[in-house]
Motif scaffolding. Structure first.
Motif, PDB file in Angstrom:
ATOM      1  N   LEU A 560       0.879  -1.223  -0.020  1.00 51.46           N
ATOM      2  CA  LEU A 560      -0.137  -0.126   0.082  1.00 51.46           C
ATOM      3  C   LEU A 560       0.748   1.271   0.110  1.00 51.46           C
ATOM      4  O   LEU A 560       0.280   2.480   0.047  1.00 51.46           O
ATOM      5  N   ARG A 561       2.168   1.190  -0.271  1.00 49.38           N
ATOM      6  CA  ARG A 561       2.973   2.423   0.043  1.00 49.38           C
ATOM      7  C   ARG A 561       4.266   2.459  -1.017  1.00 49.38           C
ATOM      8  O   ARG A 561       4.717   3.364  -1.214  1.00 49.38           O
ATOM      9  N   ASN A 562       4.424   1.334  -1.817  1.00 49.66           N
ATOM     10  CA  ASN A 562       5.549   1.404  -2.558  1.00 49.66           C
ATOM     11  C   ASN A 562       5.255   1.635  -4.218  1.00 49.66           C
ATOM     12  O   ASN A 562       6.060   1.306  -5.095  1.00 49.66           O
ATOM     13  N   TYR A 563       3.851   1.702  -4.387  1.00 51.98           N
ATOM     14  CA  TYR A 563       3.482   1.885  -5.753  1.00 51.98           C
ATOM     15  C   TYR A 563       3.800   0.873  -6.695  1.00 51.98           C
ATOM     16  O   TYR A 563       4.295   1.025  -7.949  1.00 51.98           O
ATOM     17  N   SER A 564       3.857  -0.405  -6.348  1.00 53.59           N
ATOM     18  CA  SER A 564       3.748  -1.463  -7.212  1.00 53.59           C
ATOM     19  C   SER A 564       2.569  -1.652  -7.956  1.00 53.59           C
ATOM     20  O   SER A 564       2.652  -2.596  -8.980  1.00 53.59           O
ATOM     21  N   ARG A 565       1.618  -1.056  -7.795  1.00 58.28           N
ATOM     22  CA  ARG A 565       0.438  -0.933  -8.676  1.00 58.28           C
ATOM     23  C   ARG A 565      -0.195   0.464  -8.294  1.00 58.28           C
ATOM     24  O   ARG A 565      -0.054   1.304  -7.232  1.00 58.28           O
ATOM     25  N   HIS A 566      -1.195   0.826  -9.181  1.00 59.52           N
ATOM     26  CA  HIS A 566      -1.760   2.212  -9.079  1.00 59.52           C
ATOM     27  C   HIS A 566      -3.046   2.167  -7.598  1.00 59.52           C
ATOM     28  O   HIS A 566      -3.396   0.922  -7.723  1.00 59.52           O
ATOM     29  N   TYR A 567      -3.047   2.953  -7.182  1.00 59.04           N
ATOM     30  CA  TYR A 567      -4.070   2.940  -5.885  1.00 59.04           C
ATOM     31  C   TYR A 567      -5.285   3.676  -6.285  1.00 59.04           C
ATOM     32  O   TYR A 567      -5.167   4.906  -6.554  1.00 59.04           O
ATOM     33  N   ARG A 568      -6.405   3.088  -6.211  1.00 64.03           N
ATOM     34  CA  ARG A 568      -7.752   3.582  -6.615  1.00 64.03           C
ATOM     35  C   ARG A 568      -7.907   4.779  -5.534  1.00 64.03           C
ATOM     36  O   ARG A 568      -7.747   4.494  -4.241  1.00 64.03           O
ATOM     37  N   GLN A 569      -8.530   5.713  -6.041  1.00 64.30           N
ATOM     38  CA  GLN A 569      -9.091   6.886  -5.227  1.00 64.30           C
ATOM     39  C   GLN A 569     -10.431   7.221  -5.239  1.00 64.30           C
ATOM     40  O   GLN A 569     -11.134   7.235  -6.421  1.00 64.30           O
ATOM     41  N   ARG A 570     -11.609   7.407  -4.374  1.00 67.40           N
ATOM     42  CA  ARG A 570     -12.543   7.837  -4.344  1.00 67.40           C
ATOM     43  C   ARG A 570     -12.520   9.583  -4.845  1.00 67.40           C
ATOM     44  O   ARG A 570     -11.795  10.206  -4.460  1.00 67.40           O
ATOM     45  N   LEU A 571     -13.325   9.764  -6.000  1.00 66.09           N
ATOM     46  CA  LEU A 571     -13.110  11.138  -6.539  1.00 66.09           C
ATOM     47  C   LEU A 571     -13.830  12.227  -5.667  1.00 66.09           C
ATOM     48  O   LEU A 571     -14.648  11.877  -4.834  1.00 66.09           O
ATOM     49  N   ARG A 572     -13.226  13.489  -5.782  1.00 65.13           N
ATOM     50  CA  ARG A 572     -13.435  14.577  -5.160  1.00 65.13           C
ATOM     51  C   ARG A 572     -15.193  14.758  -5.250  1.00 65.13           C
ATOM     52  O   ARG A 572     -15.810  14.290  -6.233  1.00 65.13           O
ATOM     53  N   ALA A 573     -15.658  15.347  -4.340  1.00 69.25           N
ATOM     54  CA  ALA A 573     -17.153  15.787  -4.439  1.00 69.25           C
ATOM     55  C   ALA A 573     -17.325  16.559  -5.748  1.00 69.25           C
ATOM     56  O   ALA A 573     -18.667  16.231  -6.409  1.00 69.25           O
ATOM     57  N   GLU A 574     -16.785  17.464  -5.815  1.00 67.74           N
ATOM     58  CA  GLU A 574     -16.963  18.487  -7.114  1.00 67.74           C
ATOM     59  C   GLU A 574     -17.026  17.507  -8.283  1.00 67.74           C
ATOM     60  O   GLU A 574     -17.591  17.927  -9.330  1.00 67.74           O
ATOM     61  N   VAL A 575     -15.801  16.882  -8.341  1.00 64.68           N
ATOM     62  CA  VAL A 575     -15.594  16.193  -9.600  1.00 64.68           C
ATOM     63  C   VAL A 575     -16.736  14.979 -10.024  1.00 64.68           C
ATOM     64  O   VAL A 575     -17.419  15.008 -11.020  1.00 64.68           O
ATOM     65  N   LEU A 576     -17.099  14.385  -8.888  1.00 61.72           N
ATOM     66  CA  LEU A 576     -18.409  13.448  -8.979  1.00 61.72           C
ATOM     67  C   LEU A 576     -19.599  14.225  -9.441  1.00 61.72           C
ATOM     68  O   LEU A 576     -20.340  13.566 -10.362  1.00 61.72           O
ATOM     69  N   LEU A 577     -19.789  15.343  -8.886  1.00 62.49           N
ATOM     70  CA  LEU A 577     -20.929  16.071  -9.094  1.00 62.49           C
ATOM     71  C   LEU A 577     -20.977  16.639 -10.692  1.00 62.49           C
ATOM     72  O   LEU A 577     -22.151  16.456 -11.413  1.00 62.49           O
ATOM     73  N   ASP A 578     -19.794  16.834 -11.096  1.00 62.97           N
ATOM     74  CA  ASP A 578     -19.697  17.308 -12.513  1.00 62.97           C
ATOM     75  C   ASP A 578     -19.797  16.180 -13.346  1.00 62.97           C
ATOM     76  O   ASP A 578     -20.469  16.266 -14.762  1.00 62.97           O
ATOM     77  N   MET A 579     -19.419  14.853 -12.937  1.00 64.92           N
ATOM     78  CA  MET A 579     -19.562  13.599 -13.812  1.00 64.92           C
ATOM     79  C   MET A 579     -20.890  13.314 -13.970  1.00 64.92           C
ATOM     80  O   MET A 579     -21.285  12.856 -15.149  1.00 64.92           O
ATOM     81  N   ALA A 580     -21.671  13.584 -12.822  1.00 65.70           N
ATOM     82  CA  ALA A 580     -23.135  13.237 -12.722  1.00 65.70           C
ATOM     83  C   ALA A 580     -23.689  14.160 -13.775  1.00 65.70           C
ATOM     84  O   ALA A 580     -24.699  13.756 -14.663  1.00 65.70           O
ATOM     85  N   SER A 581     -23.653  15.308 -13.758  1.00 68.39           N
ATOM     86  CA  SER A 581     -24.310  16.146 -14.624  1.00 68.39           C
ATOM     87  C   SER A 581     -23.579  16.063 -16.204  1.00 68.39           C
ATOM     88  O   SER A 581     -24.488  16.102 -17.125  1.00 68.39           O
TER      89      SER A 581
END
Length: 723
Positions: A560-581
C-alpha cells in the motif's frame, strides 16, 4: 520496603550522564517520561491529574521540579524519609494511585528516584555534560515475517561518554502492521511485506531505526532489469520493489489510462468521442500526447485551483464575501497562468495591499494571530506541523517552543487598516501592510522573540523591511530542505493515491518517506524546472509507474506504500457532481454562480448542495476548513440511490437518457454510449448482452430501460472511483 535509609547511605549509584547522585533533569525526568507520568493521559494533561501536574514530556524543567518538591506540603518528595515520599509510594502502588502500579520496587529506576530524594533532590548543574544525541542499535534491520529483534539505545554526552539508556527510552512504530515494538524495544515483524520506522526517544532527543520486511521468495534480478524506464521515477520505484521482493502489476488498459488521466489532470470525464479517438490511435506516444493536450486545456486551472481552495479558502461570513471571492479568483488566475510555485508561495506569504484588489492578502484577513499563521504557513508550504511546539517541545521532532515563537515573530509586524472582522457579516475592505513595530513574546519566559527560520539563526530585520519578505525568500530558496519536497509530495499523492510521505504535510524524521530517493529526485527535478507545476505533473503522469493497473498480483497484493500498482481513489465531491451532470446531460445550478457553472468553479463552500456535502467537501464552519472527508460512507451510497436531484437529472425530458431513447440508435449502440459516458470504456460482450436483455423484457419502455441502465452505472464503484 526493599531499601533502608541506612543501606541507602552506602549506595553509590551513577546516573546516565555523570557519576555521583542522580540529578533532576538528567536522571529523574527520563524516569517520569519512561513510565508515562508526564503523558497526556496522566499528569501531563492540561490541568494535570488529581491535583498533580507535570509538563508534557518534561518540556518545562522548572515547573516540574516545583511540582515535585514544593507542592503538596513536601509530601511528594520527602528527603527526611525518602522511602515514604508519595512519588515512590504511589508509583509502586503501596498507597492507592489512580494510574496503578507503575514503578517496580526492585528496579533500577526506583533506586534512582530513592537515591535522588535522599541526596536532597538536586537539580542538574549548569556545567553538567549535555545530551548531544542518541543512537539506536541496530541502526537498520531486515527481518522475516514474525522475526524479533531487540533494540538498544545509547546516549552520547558532550564530554564524550556514552551510556546505555534503553530502559529509559520510549519506543513507537510508524507502521505497527509491518513492525511493532514493545516498551522494552523488542521489535516484532508482521505478516506482510513493507517497512516501518521505529522511533526511540530519550529526553528531548530521538533516533529512528528503519525495519524492512521483504516478501519471502526470490525474484530474479533480470525481472527488474527488464522493467520499462520512461523517466527517473521508474528506476527509483523499481529499486524499492527489488529491495522488498515485490513485483509491479501489468500496465493499465488504454481505456483505463485515458479515463485516469482525464480525471487526474483536469478533473472531468472524457467524452465518448474522445475515448473512441484515443482507443483508435495507434501511435506509440499517444499517452504522452494525451497528457500534453490535457495540460493545455482550460479545465486544468479550475481543477487544481479547487484543490488549493481546500487549503486556503476562508468562511465568507468571517472575512467577507468579496474577499473570499477575490482569493478564489487569485488562485484560479495563478493556475491559468501556470505561475511558478515559488512565486505563488512568495506572493501569498508576503502578501500586501487591499483585500478588494489582491486576493492573496485575504489569508491575512482570515488568520490574524501570529501563532495561527505559523501553523498554517509551516504546514502548507513547509510540510512541518508545528502545532505541538506551541505549548511544549514536539514529542516526535526537534521543534521547541523557542522554535515556534521565533518563527511566529515573522508575523509580528503585520499591520491592518480598515474594517476588521465583525462576523457573521464582515463585508468591509481591509489593507495589510508591514507595521514599523510588533513583537511576539514567549508564553513562559515573557522574552521577546527574534524572527528565526526553522533550523536557522536569528535574524536582525530592520524596521523598514517586512519580516514576511525575508520569510518568503528563505522558504522558497533552492537550499530550503522542506519547500520543494512538500509540494511534489502533495502532487504525487493527488496523482498516485498516496503520498511518498503520508500524511502529505507531515515531513519529519519519525514519519519517513516510503522512498526517500524518489522524493529527493522529484524535488531536485522540480527545482531544475523552475518550480513548474505542469512539468511536475507531466513527469509523474508520463512515468511507467503512473500507468500501472490497480489489479494486484501475487507479489504485491499487500503493498500500500511502494507503488507496485496504482491505488484507486474515491473522486472528489466536485468532480463526481460534474461527472453526474455530464453523464445525464443536465447541468447543476449553484447559488451565486452563472447558469451552466461546474462544481469545480464554485468559489465558496457555503453554496448549498447536498451532493457536495454528502461526498465530503470542506465544512467552512470548522477550523481549519480544509479538512475534507475522503472515505466512502453509507450516506454517499444512499444519496446516489435516492437523491431527488440525481433522479431529476436521469429522468429529465431534456436529459441524455431521454435523447438516447428517442434516437434511432440500435439498442447495442445506446448501451455502448452509456458505458462510454460513465466508464469511458466499451462494455464487455457479457455486459452488453445483459443490458440489451433489459431493453427487450416484455413491457419494457425504451426510455425507462435507458434511465435504469444510466442510474445503475452511476451507482457503481467503477463510476465513483478513479481506477
Amino acid at each position: 520496603m526493599p531499601f533502608r535509609l541506612s543501606a541507602l547511605c552506602a549506595l553509590v549509584l551513577a546516573g546516565p550522564a555523570a557519576a555521583g547522585p542522580p540529578t533532576f533533569e538528567t536522571d529523574v525526568q527520563p524516569v517520569l517520561t519512561r513510565y508515562g507520568c508526564n503523558q497526556g493521559a496522566c499528569h501531563g494533561k492540561a490541568r494535570g491529574q488529581n491535583g498533580f501536574q507535570l509538563s508534557l514530556l518534561a518540556f518545562d524543567h522548572d515547573a516540574d521540579y516545583a511540582a515535585l518538591t514544593a507542592e503538596a506540603r513536601g509530601r511528594r518528595v520527602f528527603p527526611a524519609s525518602p522511602q515514604n515520599s508519595l512519588l515512590l509510594t504511589k508509583g509502586t502502588g503501596i498507597v492507592p494511585h489512580g494510574g496503578g502500579k507503575k514503578l517496580p520496587p526492585d528496579g533500577p529506576e526506583y533506586r534512582t528516584l530513592l537515591t535522588w530524594i535522599a541526596a536532597g533532590a538536586p537539580r542538574t548543574p549548569a556545567d553538567a555534560p549535555k545530551l548531544v544525541r542518541i543512537s539506536v542499535t541496530p541502526p537498520t534491520k531486515q527481518l522475516t515475517f514474525g522475526a524479533k529483534v531487540p533494540l538498544s539505545v545509547t546516549a552520547h554526552w558532550s564530554d564524550g561518554r556514552t551510556t546505555d539508556v534503553t530502559r529509559l527510552a520510549q519506543f513507537s512504530s510508524s507502521e505497527s502492521v509491518y513492525a511493532a515494538v514493545d516498551p522494552s524495544g523488542l521489535v516484532t515483524a508482521g505478516p506482510i511485506p513493507g517497512e516501518a520506522a521505529i522511533m526511540a526517544r530519550f529526553m528531548e532527543r530521538f533516533a529512528v531505526a528503519p525495519i524492512v520486511i521483504p516478501l519471502p521468495g526470490a525474484v530474479p534480478a533480470e525481472a527488474y532489469d527488464r522493467l520499462p524506464r520512461r523517466n527517473f521515477i521508474d528506476g527509483h520505484v523499481w529499486a524499492k520493489l527489488r529491495q522488498l521482493g515485490l513485483t509491479p502489476s501489468n500496465p493499465a488498459g488504454e481505456a483505463t489510462f485515458h479515463r485516469r488521466a482525464f480525471l487526474d489532470v483536469i478533473g472531468r470525464l472524457p467524452t465518448p468521442d474522445e475515448t473512441r479517438a484515443f482507443l483508435a490511435d495507434t501511435a506509440a506516444d499517444k499517452r504522452e500526447k494525451l497528457i500534453e493536450r490535457l495540460l493545455q486545456r482550460a479545465e486544468y486551472a479550475d481543477f487544481w485551483a479547487n484543490k488549493w481552495t481546500d487549503l486556503l479558502r476562508p468562511n465568507p461570513y468571517h472575512v467577507g464575501i468579496k474577499a473570499t471571492y477575490n482569493l478564489d479568483q487569485w488562485l484560479r488566475r495563478a493556475f491559468r497562468e501556470n505561475m511558478p510555485y515559488d512565486r505563488f508561495a512568495r506572493e501569498l506569504i508576503a502578501a500586501k495591499g487591499s483585500t478588494f484588489t489582491n486576493g492573496a492578502v485575504v489569508m491575512y484577513r482570515d488568520r490574524r494571530d501570529p501563532a495561527e499563521l505559523t501553523t498554517l504557513v509551516g504546514q502548507i508550504f513547509l510540510g512541518v506541523r508545528l502545532d505541538c511546539a506551541k505549548c511544549h517541545h514536539h514529542p516526535f521532532e526537534v521543534w521547541s517552543q523557542d522554535d515556534f515563537y521565533s518563527f511566529a515573530s515573522f508575523f509580528a509586524r503585520i499591520g491592518r487598516k480598515g474594517v476588521g472582522i465583525s462576523a457573521p457579516i464582515s463585508g468591509g475592505e481591509e489593507t495589510v501592510f508591514a507595521a514599523p513595530a510588533g513583537a511576539v513574546k514567549h508564553p513562559l519566559t515573557g522574552r521577546t522573540m527574534t524572527p528565526t527560520p526553522l533550523l536557522g539563526k536569528a535574524l536582525d530585520i530592520p524596521p523598514d523591511q517586512d519580516p514576511r519578505d525575508v520569510l518568503a525568500a528563505w522558504a522558497t530558496a533552492p537550499d530550503n530542505p522542506f519547500f520543494a519536497k512538500v509540494i511534489v509530495n502533495r502532487v504525487w499523492a493527488d496523482l498516485m493515491g498516496r503520498g511518498i510521505v503520508d500524511p502529505v504535510d507531515d515531513l519529519r524524521a519519525t514519519n519517513p518517506p516510503s522512498n526517500p530517493e524518489l522524493l529527493d529526485a522529484l524535488a531536485a527535478d522540480f527545482r531544475r524546472n523552475g518550480y513548474d507545476l505542469k512539468k511536475l505533473i507531466r513527469t509523474i503522469t508520463t512515468s511507467h509507474v503512473y500507468g500501472l493497473s490497480t489489479a494486484p498480483n501475487d507479489r504485491n497484493a499487500a503493498d500500500l506504500r511502494n507503488y507496485s500498482r496504482h491505488y484507486r481513489q474515491r473522486l472528489r465531491a466536485e468532480v463526481l457532481l460534474d461527472m453526474a451532470s455530464d453523464v445525464t446531460g443536465v447541468p447543476e445550478a449553484f447559488a451565486a454562480m452563472p447558469p451552466g457553472s461546474r462544481a469545480v468553479e464554485v468559489w465558496t463552500a457555503r453554496t448549498p448542495n447536498e451532493f457536495l456535502d454528502s461526498f465530503g467537501r470542506p465544512d467552512p464552519n470548522q477550523d481549519p476548513p480544509c479538512e475534507r472527508t475522503s472515505d466512502t460512507t453509507v450516506v454517499q451510497a444512499l444519496h446516489l440511490m435516492n437523491s431527488p436531484n440525481l433522479h431529476r437529472k436521469v429522468t429529465a425530458d431534456s436529459g441524455r437518457a431521454a435523447k438516447l431513447a428517442t434516437s434511432d440508435k440500435p439498442l447495442s449502440a445506446i448501451v455502448e454510449e452509456l458505458y462510454l459516458l460513465a466508464y469511458s470504456r466499451l462494455p464487455t460482450d457479457a455486459e452488453k448482452a445483459a443490458a440489451v436483455r433489459r431493453f427487450e423484457r416484455p413491457g419494457a419502455s425504451r426510455r425507462q430501460a435507458t434511465e435504469d441502465l444510466m442510474w445503475a452505472l452511476l451507482n457503481t464503484p467503477e463510476f465513483v472511483f478513479n481506477d
